[in-house]
Design an enzyme around this catalytic site. Structure first.
Site, PDB file in Angstrom:
ATOM      1  N   TYR A  75       0.791  -1.295   0.006  1.00  0.00           N
ATOM      2  CA  TYR A  75       0.010   0.077   0.079  1.00  0.00           C
ATOM      3  C   TYR A  75       0.763   1.317  -0.015  1.00  0.00           C
ATOM      4  CZ  TYR A  75      -4.587  -2.186   0.426  1.00  0.00           C
ATOM      5  OH  TYR A  75      -5.645  -2.858   0.247  1.00  0.00           O
ATOM      6  N   HIS A 130     -14.759   3.910  -2.351  1.00  0.00           N
ATOM      7  CA  HIS A 130     -13.738   2.765  -1.690  1.00  0.00           C
ATOM      8  C   HIS A 130     -12.944   3.307  -0.848  1.00  0.00           C
ATOM      9  CE1 HIS A 130     -14.771  -0.337  -5.003  1.00  0.00           C
ATOM     10  NE2 HIS A 130     -15.724  -0.262  -4.361  1.00  0.00           N
ATOM     11  N   CYS A 138      -7.419   3.624  12.305  1.00  0.00           N
ATOM     12  CA  CYS A 138      -6.852   2.460  13.216  1.00  0.00           C
ATOM     13  C   CYS A 138      -7.147   1.029  12.457  1.00  0.00           C
ATOM     14  CB  CYS A 138      -7.530   2.881  14.401  1.00  0.00           C
ATOM     15  SG  CYS A 138      -7.029   1.365  15.808  1.00  0.00           S
ATOM     16  N   CYS A 142     -10.697   2.038  16.495  1.00  0.00           N
ATOM     17  CA  CYS A 142     -10.913   2.182  17.861  1.00  0.00           C
ATOM     18  C   CYS A 142     -11.765   3.407  18.093  1.00  0.00           C
ATOM     19  CB  CYS A 142      -9.559   2.391  18.654  1.00  0.00           C
ATOM     20  SG  CYS A 142      -8.837   3.733  18.213  1.00  0.00           S
TER      21      CYS A 142
END
Length: 276
Positions: A75, A130, A138, A142
């Site tokens: 990525y 997307h 996170c 979270c």
């Protein structure tokens, strides 16, 4: 029968707003890789090819659990590539068309590359269904936060497809951060940013009386973009070198690449006095 380029130009001339729908094919003319099929993917990432890892096996949350440095190598390489890629001239042609329409344009794209914003489209006029690789979240989502990746400057060992610099961390809990993009088998994607974009898009559509859809490089393997444009019930211009067929009487097929197709339309629109 009227020439399809002439028909496409006429649709634009009769419109008051332009809905641009774009898939991965839009970026090919800018030099971005085509991941269609394992061979195309492995050409772009030979280290993953050596492991026979499919696109779906690296573009998923499990990859970050299995080997976070490799997942981020994939990525982060894409993030760096998008940052240094210049959008092709077709983006500017779309902006020129939009500037001459009463309601302007809105973009609906499955691409996570940020190329429309980089080409000068207003951030508030883009919906990324997307998500975006230019934003992080996170891994455990979270607190539901999404933050820009501007301060993330990854160093990648491209030969091995591995992140060399420190892994990004969630500023709230310290856990691994991940791209804010929808992956395969993804149950923790934080969609809040995209939902806000979609609401802006729906608000814009409500103001447009005579929309026209220009669809660029959207395939059938994941047909989200094609379906979205088709469901508008508006004239549809489908620009796609391999899958240009349309199934509506108010649609036109241009079996061309995005840049070439837009150039052909621009020539017709200049002849009509619509573009300079």
């Amino acid at each position: 029968m009227q020439d399809p380029i002439t028909t496409a130009a006429q649709y634009v001339l009769e419109a008051d707003g332009l809905l641009i729908t774009a898939g991965a094919g839009m970026g090919i003319d800018s030099g971005l890789p085509d991941f269609r099929g394992p061979e195309g993917f492995w050409r772009a990432y030979p280290a993953l090819g050596l492991q026979r890892l499919m696109f779906e096996e690296i573009a998923c949350p499990d990859a970050f659990v299995r080997d976070p440095e490799q997942a981020w190598g994939f990525y982060a390489h894409r993030l760096n590539l998008y940052r240094r890629t210049t959008p092709h001239a077709g983006f500017a042609l779309l902006r020129a068309m939009a500037e001459r329409l009463e309601r302007g344009a809105f973009v609906f794209t499955s691409n996570v590359d940020g190329q429309f914003q980089k080409a000068g489209f207003d951030e508030l006029q883009v919906a990324e269904c997307h998500g975006s690789l230019h934003h992080l979240q996170c891994f455990h989502d979270c607190r539901g936060h999404i933050w820009p990746a501007a301060d993330f400057a990854p160093e990648v060992d491209e030969a091995r497809c591995r992140l060399r610099s420190p892994l990004p961390r969630c500023p709230d809990c310290g856990a691994l951060a991940r791209p804010n993009v929808l992956m395969f088998g993804d149950w923790n994607w934080q969609s809040g940013r995209t939902e806000v974009q979609r609401q802006r898009l729906e608000n814009w559509l409500a103001t447009v009386q005579r929309p026209v859809v220009i669809e660029l490089g959207a395939g059938t393997a994941i047909p989200t973009v094609r379906w979205f444009g088709e469901m508008r019930g508006a004239p549809l211009i489908r620009i796609n070198p391999g899958e240009a067929e349309v199934c509506t009487d108010r649609g036109v097929s241009l079996p061309l690449g995005a840049h070439v197709g837009l150039q052909a339309m621009a020539r017709e629109l200049r002849a009509a006095g619509f573009l300079d």
